[in-house]
Design a protein around this motif. Structure first.
Motif, PDB file in Angstrom:
ATOM      1  N   GLU A   9       0.827  -1.195   0.000  1.00 29.95           N
ATOM      2  CA  GLU A   9       0.000   0.000   0.000  1.00 29.95           C
ATOM      3  C   GLU A   9       0.873   1.260   0.000  1.00 29.95           C
ATOM      4  O   GLU A   9       0.572   2.244  -0.702  1.00 29.95           O
ATOM      5  CB  GLU A   9      -0.926  -0.001   1.213  1.00 29.95           C
ATOM      6  CG  GLU A   9      -1.864   1.191   1.293  1.00 29.95           C
ATOM      7  CD  GLU A   9      -2.821   1.278   0.126  1.00 29.95           C
ATOM      8  OE1 GLU A   9      -3.369   2.376  -0.096  1.00 29.95           O
ATOM      9  OE2 GLU A   9      -3.037   0.268  -0.576  1.00 29.95           O
ATOM     10  N   ARG A  12       2.222   1.707  -3.491  1.00 35.25           N
ATOM     11  CA  ARG A  12       1.157   2.153  -4.401  1.00 35.25           C
ATOM     12  C   ARG A  12       0.893   3.651  -4.220  1.00 35.25           C
ATOM     13  O   ARG A  12       0.610   4.354  -5.198  1.00 35.25           O
ATOM     14  CB  ARG A  12      -0.120   1.349  -4.143  1.00 35.25           C
ATOM     15  CG  ARG A  12      -0.056  -0.087  -4.686  1.00 35.25           C
ATOM     16  CD  ARG A  12      -1.376  -0.799  -4.467  1.00 35.25           C
ATOM     17  NE  ARG A  12      -1.377  -2.111  -5.111  1.00 35.25           N
ATOM     18  CZ  ARG A  12      -1.671  -3.259  -4.502  1.00 35.25           C
ATOM     19  NH1 ARG A  12      -1.986  -3.247  -3.207  1.00 35.25           N
ATOM     20  NH2 ARG A  12      -1.668  -4.392  -5.168  1.00 35.25           N
ATOM     21  N   GLN A  15       3.712   5.544  -5.936  1.00 32.54           N
ATOM     22  CA  GLN A  15       3.486   5.491  -7.384  1.00 32.54           C
ATOM     23  C   GLN A  15       2.410   6.486  -7.800  1.00 32.54           C
ATOM     24  O   GLN A  15       2.538   7.179  -8.818  1.00 32.54           O
ATOM     25  CB  GLN A  15       3.092   4.069  -7.800  1.00 32.54           C
ATOM     26  CG  GLN A  15       4.217   3.054  -7.659  1.00 32.54           C
ATOM     27  CD  GLN A  15       3.727   1.622  -7.809  1.00 32.54           C
ATOM     28  OE1 GLN A  15       2.623   1.378  -8.294  1.00 32.54           O
ATOM     29  NE2 GLN A  15       4.551   0.663  -7.384  1.00 32.54           N
ATOM     30  N   ARG A  74       7.247  -1.096  -9.049  1.00 37.22           N
ATOM     31  CA  ARG A  74       6.206  -1.321 -10.053  1.00 37.22           C
ATOM     32  C   ARG A  74       6.144  -2.791 -10.456  1.00 37.22           C
ATOM     33  O   ARG A  74       5.061  -3.334 -10.678  1.00 37.22           O
ATOM     34  CB  ARG A  74       6.444  -0.438 -11.277  1.00 37.22           C
ATOM     35  CG  ARG A  74       6.223   1.051 -11.020  1.00 37.22           C
ATOM     36  CD  ARG A  74       6.215   1.834 -12.324  1.00 37.22           C
ATOM     37  NE  ARG A  74       6.262   3.270 -12.123  1.00 37.22           N
ATOM     38  CZ  ARG A  74       5.200   4.030 -11.832  1.00 37.22           C
ATOM     39  NH1 ARG A  74       4.005   3.461 -11.687  1.00 37.22           N
ATOM     40  NH2 ARG A  74       5.326   5.342 -11.689  1.00 37.22           N
ATOM     41  N   THR A  77       4.325  -4.575  -7.461  1.00 33.81           N
ATOM     42  CA  THR A  77       2.870  -4.386  -7.383  1.00 33.81           C
ATOM     43  C   THR A  77       2.166  -5.026  -8.571  1.00 33.81           C
ATOM     44  O   THR A  77       1.063  -5.560  -8.434  1.00 33.81           O
ATOM     45  CB  THR A  77       2.515  -2.892  -7.309  1.00 33.81           C
ATOM     46  OG1 THR A  77       3.124  -2.190  -8.397  1.00 33.81           O
ATOM     47  CG2 THR A  77       2.988  -2.289  -5.999  1.00 33.81           C
ATOM     48  N   GLU A  81      -0.756  -7.856  -8.422  1.00 29.39           N
ATOM     49  CA  GLU A  81      -2.029  -7.681  -9.127  1.00 29.39           C
ATOM     50  C   GLU A  81      -2.318  -8.881 -10.023  1.00 29.39           C
ATOM     51  O   GLU A  81      -3.460  -9.354 -10.109  1.00 29.39           O
ATOM     52  CB  GLU A  81      -1.988  -6.393  -9.950  1.00 29.39           C
ATOM     53  CG  GLU A  81      -2.063  -5.136  -9.095  1.00 29.39           C
ATOM     54  CD  GLU A  81      -1.703  -3.879  -9.878  1.00 29.39           C
ATOM     55  OE1 GLU A  81      -1.480  -4.002 -11.109  1.00 29.39           O
ATOM     56  OE2 GLU A  81      -1.645  -2.801  -9.263  1.00 29.39           O
TER      57      GLU A  81
END
Length: 298
Positions: A9, A12, A15, A74, A77, A81
């Motif tokens: 989190e 994110r 980002q 990146r 994450t 995902e």
């Protein structure tokens, strides 16, 4: 095992701040308060002992260290995902793997076109293609070892959708003795020469592809091996037209004129061995393969 200092989190949020150009813009996009984002980033920087962002005016900029770490974050994450999406797909019955049996007389380029159309919708499904011959394909179907099969000889108890016609031509090297004849009168004349045949991949069969009356015979695994042998001016073979198209144009191989049998044909079919267990990925790929045979040919 050491405990991670940061959370997904937090990364994110970093980002989002970079992607949207600042804390205020990121807070609006994430539907969070700007103060919570400031706190999350400050805590992450404190935990890592590195400044990731610096604010100039109203815009947040990456530091050199932040740029390196953001790039790695990146990948992290995105992997999470994809993992979460895979879990969703599996929960919905989307198959993580599909296995296709392809009779080697079916053009691989046509199958690749269907797979290329499938790729954007595949959700990470892994594809395995098994090249098979005659009863080898039938055994894979009967034993439910594949999700989709493309075959000529249909096993008993299975239904199929016709796809296309496979055309075989009798060929050899242009300097082969058979190539010097205007016509081969009968089987006996052909049987005096070495024949190249393709091995049946079935575990319980000794059948091979082709007319099998020659006393002299070499058996190989696929048509590409057969073509290499023919190129050495050795033997003759019944070959699918699509495999030797360019060699005939370049006159590296020549067609033989056997009286009464210049070509042989077989219908190729699509089979789903167990429709009761067919999942959505298999259904989509099946439809895309069928679609290839409804499109106008170039």
């Amino acid at each position: 095992m050491s405990q991670a200092k940061s959370t997904l989190e937090q990364w994110r949020i970093v980002q989002a701040v970079v992607d949207f150009g600042g804390y205020a813009q990121a807070a609006e996009q994430l539907n969070k308060s700007q103060s919570s984002l400031n706190h999350a980033v400050a805590k992450l920087q404190n935990q890592l002992g590195i400044n990731l962002l610096e604010v100039k005016g109203r815009k947040a900029y990456l530091t050199e260290q932040g740029e390196v770490l953001l790039r790695r974050s990146r990948h992290l994450t995105q992997s999470v995902e994809e993992l979460e999406q895979l879990a969703t797909n599996l929960g919905q019955g989307w198959e993580p793997n599909l296995t296709i049996a392809r009779e080697i007389i079916y053009p691989i380029d046509t199958l690749v076109e269907a797979l290329n159309a499938f790729l954007p919708h595949s959700r990470g499904t892994r594809i395995t293609i098994i090249d098979s011959v005659i009863t080898g394909t039938q055994e894979l179907i009967q034993n439910n070892q594949v999700d989709i099969a493309i075959c000529a000889a249909l096993p008993k108890g299975h239904i199929a959708e016709p796809l296309c016609e496979a055309v075989f031509e009798l060929v050899c090297h242009p300097e082969h003795p058979l190539a010097q004849l205007d016509y081969i009168e009968d089987d006996k004349q052909l049987a005096q020469h070495l024949q190249i045949v393709i091995k049946d991949t079935g575990l319980k069969s000794s059948n091979d592809i082709g007319w099998l009356k020659s006393e002299q015979r070499w058996t190989v695994s696929n048509f590409h091996e057969a073509k290499s042998i023919l190129a050495k001016n050795i033997g003759f073979c019944w070959m699918p037209s699509f495999v030797i198209k360019q060699e005939l144009v370049n006159k590296q191989l020549t067609r033989l004129q056997l009286r009464g049998s210049t070509q042989r044909k077989a219908i190729l079919n699509l089979v789903v061995p167990n429709r009761d267990q067919q999942g959505p990925a298999s259904k989509l790929l099946e439809n895309l393969i069928l679609l290839q045979h409804k499109l106008p040919m170039n």
